[in-house]
Design a protein around this motif. Structure first.
Motif, short mmCIF file in Angstrom:
data_model
loop_
_atom_site.label_atom_id
_atom_site.label_comp_id
_atom_site.label_asym_id
_atom_site.label_seq_id
_atom_site.Cartn_x
_atom_site.Cartn_y
_atom_site.Cartn_z
N HIS B 63 32.95 49.37 61.61
CA HIS B 63 32.42 48.94 62.90
C HIS B 63 32.43 50.04 63.95
CE1 HIS B 63 32.20 45.05 61.19
NE2 HIS B 63 31.92 44.45 62.33
N ILE B 97 28.82 49.85 55.46
CA ILE B 97 29.11 48.52 56.02
C ILE B 97 29.72 47.63 54.94
CG2 ILE B 97 28.16 46.53 57.24
CD1 ILE B 97 25.72 48.34 57.91
N HIS B 99 29.64 44.53 54.07
CA HIS B 99 28.84 43.59 53.28
C HIS B 99 27.95 44.29 52.25
CE1 HIS B 99 30.51 40.94 56.11
NE2 HIS B 99 29.85 41.46 57.12
N ASP B 117 34.81 38.39 58.66
CA ASP B 117 33.58 38.83 59.31
C ASP B 117 32.54 37.77 59.01
OD1 ASP B 117 32.21 41.50 60.55
OD2 ASP B 117 30.82 40.26 59.43
N HIS B 119 29.43 37.71 58.64
CA HIS B 119 28.33 37.96 57.70
C HIS B 119 28.78 38.12 56.26
CE1 HIS B 119 26.42 38.78 61.63
NE2 HIS B 119 25.52 37.98 61.06
N THR B 294 21.92 48.38 59.81
CA THR B 294 22.85 47.24 59.75
C THR B 294 22.91 46.56 58.38
OG1 THR B 294 21.48 45.32 60.41
CG2 THR B 294 22.33 46.73 62.18
N CYS B 295 23.84 45.60 58.29
CA CYS B 295 24.02 44.85 57.05
C CYS B 295 22.84 43.93 56.78
CB CYS B 295 25.32 44.05 57.09
SG CYS B 295 25.40 42.85 58.44
N CYS B 355 28.16 50.28 60.94
CA CYS B 355 27.51 49.28 61.79
C CYS B 355 26.70 49.92 62.92
CB CYS B 355 28.56 48.35 62.37
SG CYS B 355 29.46 47.47 61.08
N CYS B 358 25.02 48.30 66.32
CA CYS B 358 24.86 46.84 66.24
C CYS B 358 25.77 46.06 67.18
CB CYS B 358 25.10 46.39 64.81
SG CYS B 358 24.95 44.63 64.55
N VAL B 359 27.01 46.50 67.31
CA VAL B 359 27.99 45.66 67.99
C VAL B 359 28.46 46.24 69.33
CG1 VAL B 359 30.03 46.48 66.73
CG2 VAL B 359 29.93 44.09 67.46
N ASN B 377 20.99 41.31 63.01
CA ASN B 377 20.90 39.85 62.85
C ASN B 377 21.16 39.08 64.14
OD1 ASN B 377 23.69 40.38 63.01
ND2 ASN B 377 23.81 40.53 60.80
N ARG B 383 25.46 42.05 73.34
CA ARG B 383 25.82 42.45 71.98
C ARG B 383 25.85 43.97 71.79
NH1 ARG B 383 27.98 40.63 67.06
NH2 ARG B 383 27.27 42.03 65.46
S1 SF4 Z 1 26.36 42.36 61.93
FE1 SF4 Z 1 26.42 44.44 62.70
S2 SF4 Z 1 28.59 44.73 63.27
FE2 SF4 Z 1 28.51 42.95 61.91
S3 SF4 Z 1 28.87 43.79 59.85
FE3 SF4 Z 1 26.65 43.70 60.17
S4 SF4 Z 1 26.14 45.75 60.91
FE4 SF4 Z 1 28.32 45.50 61.19
#
Ligand code: SF4
Lengths: 171, 417
Positions: B63, B97, B99, B117, B119, B294-295, B355, B358-359, B377, B383
């Protein structure tokens, strides 16, 4: 945990996300709950973190706590002294997290509830009373295991007390 | 009456039949946490005072990788030290990442996977029952090797027709979330099937399952079939394959039929994922930053489609483009195929696998009033690190077209070119 909670309402709408409750930009503060909690819900209502009193109750619409799995979202509310959250529906991870940290998520119709209303939540009877407005609403009971976890003060306390999930075979 | 995929997986793991609505205590086959959620899980593990891990445990530093500040560096160090002492698997900054790595290296059909997490549901694409939980649930599972689950009702998503060119898995899932609403799937499993899913690559399936939680769902699931077998073989773990499908007469809470033959590229507008419009309605909106990664959409096929649009073009001077491969494996493959060269030549910044923006922890934080089009997502308020910014969600193709045009653009404009 006490069976009857009384406090003042803080009102929020639908879809309050974990990014509202504890924004990702304070990621680095996750090791310092007190500092993190100073930003609780600041993007939704900047007054909240400054003025919430121990015992106050958060009231929201649909899908409270949607988004990330960050348990800090439940923890910062607890750190601000919140003991119950009333909402029409909860995101499932948040719902589970709240119970796990000893914070009561209460499913009930929150229409007509406003900021500052005096509320009383009877967890055992499953009744919410809005003393200011003279409204009474029934709330859905927690599933038995979640009820047991909440009554024990959270999941870790529950496991310490029973050595595992207590109601293993009861549906 | 037959069983859904969710019911089948859990029944196999606990050794007795289950139905939606049942509460069970189930074994956890795989467990994950990252630097944002891992420390709290470790606190619970330590409070419970056991001396060994209850199950296969994975830690990720993704992250904030590499770490932008000492608080996070210290957390990452704690995860590393704990993993070394206890025999957990540690994935350092730069590995990618969580995932994506779980899909590449760890998850297999029939497993129960939980992760700190939301996801974690991404791994449902491999027919694992995978769901996100908080740190305490994960810390307890790390200790006991078990968790409690309510068997979810299943919403079957039956996808038919033929996806038009440059309309992708991301457009299907955005459209679906617009249809179901951000709370339309609360407590449920979304089970994806039908001819379009049978033909879809594992990468597309991962995108669908990744966003199941954006409809509030507990998990997304796809059957394990030939696509799954080929994917696992390509990852060098063909032995992890096991076919797994729902019964034809499974009992579903609801069946949603989608025909995607006429589907346009979809865009979610700020600040909710279910605020979805077709590109025709929103094309022309000015954008300051495009983020491809991202994931959800940082995989090789995503980078390929983006590069196919960007090749020979420059990023529009009004905006900046960030590209973040989802994992080291993706990064290397994109490097070897020359995709990164296309991005850099076009004027993009390549972020390390992770990540990224993304966050809102580091990299790509928006300025006040800026709009970002991201392939991620979520577009919740604040965010990407600034509550004065706005986030739009779309596919990698739409993102690449937007990067060239400097405003929200329909990728199909690039079809004839
Ligand atoms: S949503 Fe964004 S912060 Fe969360 S695991 Fe996926 S890439 Fe990382």
């Amino acid at each position: 945990m006490e069976k009857i909670l009384r406090g003042k309402a803080w009102r929020f709408g639908d879809g309050i996300s974990t990014d509202h409750i504890t924004p990702g930009r304070y990621y680095h503060l996750r090791g310092n709950l007190q500092a993190l909690a100073e930003h609780t819900l600041e993007d939704a209502d900047p007054d909240f973190a400054r003025h919430a009193q121990p015992g106050d109750i958060v009231v929201a619409g649909k899908n409270f706590g949607q988004g990330s799995s960050r348990e800090h979202a439940a923890l910062v509310l607890k750190e601000r002294g919140i003991r119950a959250i009333l909402a029409k529906s909860f995101a499932r991870i948040f719902f589970r997290n709240a119970v796990n940290v000893g914070l009561a998520p209460v499913l009930c119709d929150t229409d007509g509830f406003e900021k500052g209303d005096e509320l009383e939540v009877d967890l055992e009877k499953g009744v919410v009373r809005n003393l200011t407005k003279g409204l009474e609403r029934s709330c859905d009971p927690l599933p038995p295991l979640m009820g047991a976890i909440l009554a024990d003060g959270g999941l870790t306390a529950h496991i310490m007390k029973h050595g595992g999930f207590k109601w293993e075979n009861t549906p | 009456m037959g069983y859904t995929l969710a019911e089948k997986i859990i029944a196999q793991r606990i050794g007795r039949e289950v139905r939606a609505g049942d509460f069970v205590v189930a074994p956890v086959d795989l467990l994950l946490a990252h630097e944002g959620t891992g420390p709290l899980a470790l606190d619970q593990f330590e409070a419970l005072g056991r001396d060994g891990l209850g199950t296969t445990t994975l830690f990720f530093c993704d992250h904030a990788a590499p770490s932008p500040r000492k608080e996070l560096s210290n957390v990452q160090k704690r995860l590393r030290t704990f993993a070394l002492e206890m025999g957990a698997h540690f994935h350092p900054p730069g590995a990618g990442i969580c995932h994506q790595i779980v899909a590449e290296q760890w998850a297999k059909p029939g497993q129960i996977v939980i992760g700190a997490d939301s996801h974690t549901c991404t791994a449902g694409a491999l027919a694992a029952f995978a769901t996100g939980m908080g740190s305490t649930d994960v810390g307890v599972a790390m200790t006991l090797g078990q968790t409690w689950l309510k068997i979810p009702e299943t919403c079957r998503i039956e996808v038919q027709g033929q996806l038009p060119p440059l309309v992708e898995a991301k457009d299907i899932i955005l459209y679906l979330i617009g249809l179901l609403g951000a709370d339309g799937g609360i407590y449920k499993a979304l089970e994806f099937g039908g001819p379009v899913i049978e033909e879809m690559s594992m990468e597309g399936r991962l995108t669908l399952c990744n966003m199941a939680v954006e409809a509030g769902a507990k998990t997304g699931l796809c059957a394990a079939d030939e696509v799954t077998r080929r994917f696992l073989e390509e990852q060098g773990r063909g032995e992890d394959y096991m076919p797994l499908a729902p019964d034809p007469d499974a009992s579903y809470e609801r069946v949603v039929e989608l025909d995607v033959s006429q589907l346009s590229p979809q865009v979610a507008l700020p600040h909710l994922v279910d605020n979805v419009q077709p590109i025709e309605e929103v094309a022309g909106t000015s954008i300051s930053q495009v983020f491809i990664g991202t994931c959800t959409n940082g995989r090789l096929s995503d980078l390929r489609v983006a590069a196919s649009i960007l090749r020979g073009h420059r990023v529009h001077p009004d905006l900046r483009l960030l590209v973040g491969p989802a994992s080291r494996q993706t990064y290397l493959a994109a490097l070897r195929e020359g995709l990164l060269e296309v991005f850099v030549e076009a004027g993009a910044v390549i972020l390390p696998p992770g990540c990224g923006a993304c966050v809102g922890v580091h990299q790509g934080v928006l300025a006040d009033g800026e709009r970002c089009l991201s392939t991620q997502n979520r577009n919740f308020h604040g965010r990407m690190g600034n509550p004065q910014g706005e986030i739009f969600l779309a596919s990698p193709a739409t993102a690449a077209a937007t990067a060239v045009k400097g405003q929200l653009a329909d990728p199909r404009e690039f079809l004839e070119a």
